[in-house]
Design an enzyme around this catalytic site. Structure first.
Site, mmCIF file in Angstrom:
data_model
loop_
_atom_site.group_PDB
_atom_site.id
_atom_site.type_symbol
_atom_site.label_atom_id
_atom_site.label_comp_id
_atom_site.label_asym_id
_atom_site.label_seq_id
_atom_site.Cartn_x
_atom_site.Cartn_y
_atom_site.Cartn_z
ATOM 1 N N SER A 54 73.828 5.659 26.848
ATOM 2 C CA SER A 54 72.678 6.244 27.549
ATOM 3 C C SER A 54 71.595 5.244 27.950
ATOM 4 O O SER A 54 70.450 5.646 28.151
ATOM 5 C CB SER A 54 72.071 7.347 26.679
ATOM 6 N N HIS B 66 64.415 0.964 23.003
ATOM 7 C CA HIS B 66 63.462 1.962 23.509
ATOM 8 C C HIS B 66 62.027 1.604 23.162
ATOM 9 O O HIS B 66 61.743 1.048 22.105
ATOM 10 C CB HIS B 66 63.809 3.358 22.967
ATOM 11 N N TYR C 26 74.681 4.754 34.771
ATOM 12 C CA TYR C 26 74.465 5.785 33.740
ATOM 13 C C TYR C 26 74.132 7.123 34.399
ATOM 14 O O TYR C 26 74.758 8.157 34.107
ATOM 15 C CB TYR C 26 73.342 5.336 32.800
HETATM 16 N N1 UFG Z 1 59.901 -1.019 28.087
HETATM 17 C C1 UFG Z 1 59.195 -2.183 27.972
HETATM 18 N N2 UFG Z 1 59.510 -3.036 26.962
HETATM 19 C C2 UFG Z 1 60.497 -2.780 26.059
HETATM 20 C C3 UFG Z 1 61.213 -1.577 26.179
HETATM 21 C C4 UFG Z 1 60.895 -0.715 27.223
HETATM 22 O O1 UFG Z 1 58.290 -2.488 28.765
HETATM 23 O O2 UFG Z 1 60.744 -3.610 25.169
HETATM 24 C C5 UFG Z 1 59.574 -0.093 29.184
HETATM 25 C C6 UFG Z 1 60.735 0.114 30.148
HETATM 26 O O3 UFG Z 1 60.755 -0.894 31.107
HETATM 27 C C7 UFG Z 1 60.419 1.505 30.704
HETATM 28 C C8 UFG Z 1 59.705 2.210 29.540
HETATM 29 O O4 UFG Z 1 59.303 1.175 28.648
HETATM 30 O O5 UFG Z 1 59.525 1.389 31.760
HETATM 31 C C9 UFG Z 1 60.601 3.161 28.795
HETATM 32 O O6 UFG Z 1 61.796 2.468 28.470
HETATM 33 P P1 UFG Z 1 62.892 3.042 27.457
HETATM 34 O O7 UFG Z 1 63.920 1.987 27.297
HETATM 35 O O8 UFG Z 1 62.217 3.553 26.218
HETATM 36 O O9 UFG Z 1 63.459 4.326 28.216
HETATM 37 P P2 UFG Z 1 64.062 4.469 29.703
HETATM 38 O O10 UFG Z 1 62.998 5.097 30.561
HETATM 39 O O11 UFG Z 1 64.663 3.205 30.199
HETATM 40 O O12 UFG Z 1 65.279 5.451 29.482
HETATM 41 C C10 UFG Z 1 65.203 6.647 28.711
HETATM 42 C C11 UFG Z 1 66.574 6.935 28.132
HETATM 43 C C12 UFG Z 1 67.566 7.209 29.254
HETATM 44 C C13 UFG Z 1 67.029 8.285 30.170
HETATM 45 C C14 UFG Z 1 65.650 7.944 30.657
HETATM 46 C C15 UFG Z 1 65.077 9.080 31.463
HETATM 47 O O13 UFG Z 1 67.040 5.820 27.374
HETATM 48 O O14 UFG Z 1 68.794 7.631 28.683
HETATM 49 O O15 UFG Z 1 64.782 7.693 29.553
HETATM 50 O O16 UFG Z 1 63.790 8.751 31.950
HETATM 51 F F1 UFG Z 1 67.842 8.388 31.239
#
Ligand code: UFG
Length: 325
Positions: free
Chosen positions: A77, A187, A141
Site C-alpha cells: 500500500s 508514514h 498502487y
Molecule cells: N512525508 C514526509 N516525510 C516523511 C514521510 C512522509 O514529508 O518522512 C509526507 C509525504 O510526502 C506525504 C505525507 O507526508 O506528503 C503523508 O505521507 P504518508 O507516507 O504518511 O502517506 P501517503 O499520503 O503517501 O499515503 C497514504 C497511504 C496510501 C494511501 C494514501 C491516500 O500509505 O496507501 O495515504 O492518501 F493511498
C-alpha cells in the site's frame, strides 16, 4: 456475522478485527505476516496464516471457517514504493485480490468489503474529492486498487455478490492496544513520533515547494477507529446493495502542520530538514465524505488532528517498539 479479515495482522485490519469482535462478530484473520505482526491479531480471532497468492490456501480457509463476509485489507500500500516496484503492485495486489474474490464466489460468500484508496484521482487541485470525481490513478498502487474495484463491480453483475468499496484517505491514530507499526516505517505520523521519542534524529519533509500555502503536501488524516466504524456500517449496507464511499475528515493538514501538532501533543523537540519531493506524492488530497455520512449515518468520533496524533502518541508510549517489544 462471521467475517474473514485478510491483512488482519496489519495496521487497519487488526484494529477493525478488534472492533468487529467488540461488536459481537466472529473474526477469522487470514494473513501471511509479510508485513503484519502476529501480536497484532486479537486473541479472540481465529488465526490462519496463509498467502493470497495460493488459491488453495484461501479455499481451505473458506471451507474450514465458512465466513459470511470478507474484508480485504491485505495489500502492498505504499504509493512511492509502487513507483519504484510497479510489478509488485500491478501484479501481486491484483492477482491476490482476484484469487480472493474468486474464492468468495466459489464458496458462496456474498459480501465483500474492499480497502481502496484516495490515490485514484491524480493531482485533483483544491477540490475536496467526492465519489463522482474522475478516476485517474496516481500510481501503480492506485491502479491496482482501481482494477480490483472494477473487478468487483463485474463480479457483482455476474454473480450473487455485493460489495462495499471504502476509499481511505490517510489512516492514522491508534486504539489502546493496537497501532501503526510498519517495517520499514515510511508514514508521516509514526515517523514524526519516533523523532519525538528520540528514536530518530530528524524528520525529513519531502518537498516544501508544492503549490500549497506552506509549500508542503496536504493530506486528510482520519482516525483508524473511525475507519473501522465505517466498515461495520458498510457490512450492514451491503445486505441490500453495492456501495462506494470516501472516508476522510474533509480537512486537509500540511506536513508542516502535522509536525507542529506533534510538537504540541508530545511537548518534545522535533527537528526537521527539507528533502527532495517523493515521487508519486500528489500535492493535496482531501475527502468529501458526505455520502457515507448521509446514507449510513457515519460520524467520525476523532475528527481533530490533535486527537489522532495524541492517540498514536499514547500507543507509542505504551509500546515504544511497537509489536516487537
Ligand atoms: N512525508 C514526509 N516525510 C516523511 C514521510 C512522509 O514529508 O518522512 C509526507 C509525504 O510526502 C506525504 C505525507 O507526508 O506528503 C503523508 O505521507 P504518508 O507516507 O504518511 O502517506 P501517503 O499520503 O503517501 O499515503 C497514504 C497511504 C496510501 C494511501 C494514501 C491516500 O500509505 O496507501 O495515504 O492518501 F493511498
Amino acid at each position: 456475522m462471521k467475517v474473514l479479515v485478510t491483512g488482519g495482522a496489519g495496521y487497519i485490519g487488526s484494529i477493525t478485527a478488534e472492533v468487529l469482535l467488540a461488536e459481537g462478530h466472529e473474526v477469522i484473520v487470514f494473513d501471511n505476516l509479510s508485513q503484519g505482526h502476529r501480536a497484532a491479531v486479537p486473541d479472540d480471532a481465529v488465526w490462519v496464516q496463509g498467502d493470497l497468492s495460493e488459491p488453495s490456501a484461501i479455499r481451505r480457509a473458506m471451507m474450514a471457517h465458512r465466513p459470511e463476509a470478507v474484508m480485504h485489507f491485505a495489500a502492498k500500500s505504499l504509493v512511492g514504493d509502487s513507483i519504484v516496484r510497479p510489478f509488485a503492485y500491478l501484479r501481486d495486489n491484483v492477482v491476490e485480490g482476484l484469487n480472493l474474490i474468486e474464492a468468495c464466489v466459489d464458496s458462496g460468500v456474498q459480501r465483500f468489503i474492499l480497502s481502496s484508496t484516495a490515490n485514484l484521482f491524480g493531482a485533483p487541485g483544491n477540490a475536496v474529492i467526492d465519489e463522482k470525481a474522475p478516476i485517474a490513478p496516481g500510481s501503480p498502487y492506485g491502479e491496482s486498487k482501481w482494477t480490483l474495484e472494477r473487478a468487483l463491480d463485474w463480479v457483482s453483475q455476474t454473480h450473487d455478490m455485493r460489495y462495499a468499496i471504502l476509499r481511505y484517505f490517510n489512516a492514522a491514530g491508534a486504539s489502546a492496544q493496537r497501532g501503526e507499526h510498519h517495517v520499514p516505517e515510511t508514514h508521516l505520523i509514526p515517523l514524526v513520533l519516533q523523532v519525538a521519542a528520540g528514536q530518530r534524529d530528524c524528520m525529513t519533509v519531502f518537498g516544501d515547494d508544492y503549490d500549497t500555502p506552506d509549500g508542503t503536501c496536504i493530506r486528510d488524516y482520519i482516525h483508524v477507529l473511525d475507519l473501522a466504524a465505517a466498515h461495520l456500517l458498510a457490512l450492514g449496507a451491503i445486505e441490500t446493495d453495492n456501495c462506494t464511499y470516501h472516508l476522510g475528515n474533509g480537512g486537509g493538514f500540511s506536513v508542516r502542520q502535522v509536525i507542529e501538532t506533534a510538537r504540541t501533543v508530545t511537548g518534545r523537540r522535533i527537528p526537521e530538514a527539507i528533502g527532495q519531493r517523493r515521487p508519486g506524492d500528489p500535492p493535496r488530497l482531501v475527502a468529501n465524505s458526505d455520502k457515507i455520512r448521509r446514507e449510513l449515518g457515519w460520524q467520525p468520533q476523532f475528527g481533530e488532528l490533535e486527537q489522532i496524533v495524541s492517540s498514536a502518541w499514547q500507543w507509542h508510549q505504551a509500546f515504544p517498539k511497537g509489536y516487537e517489544g
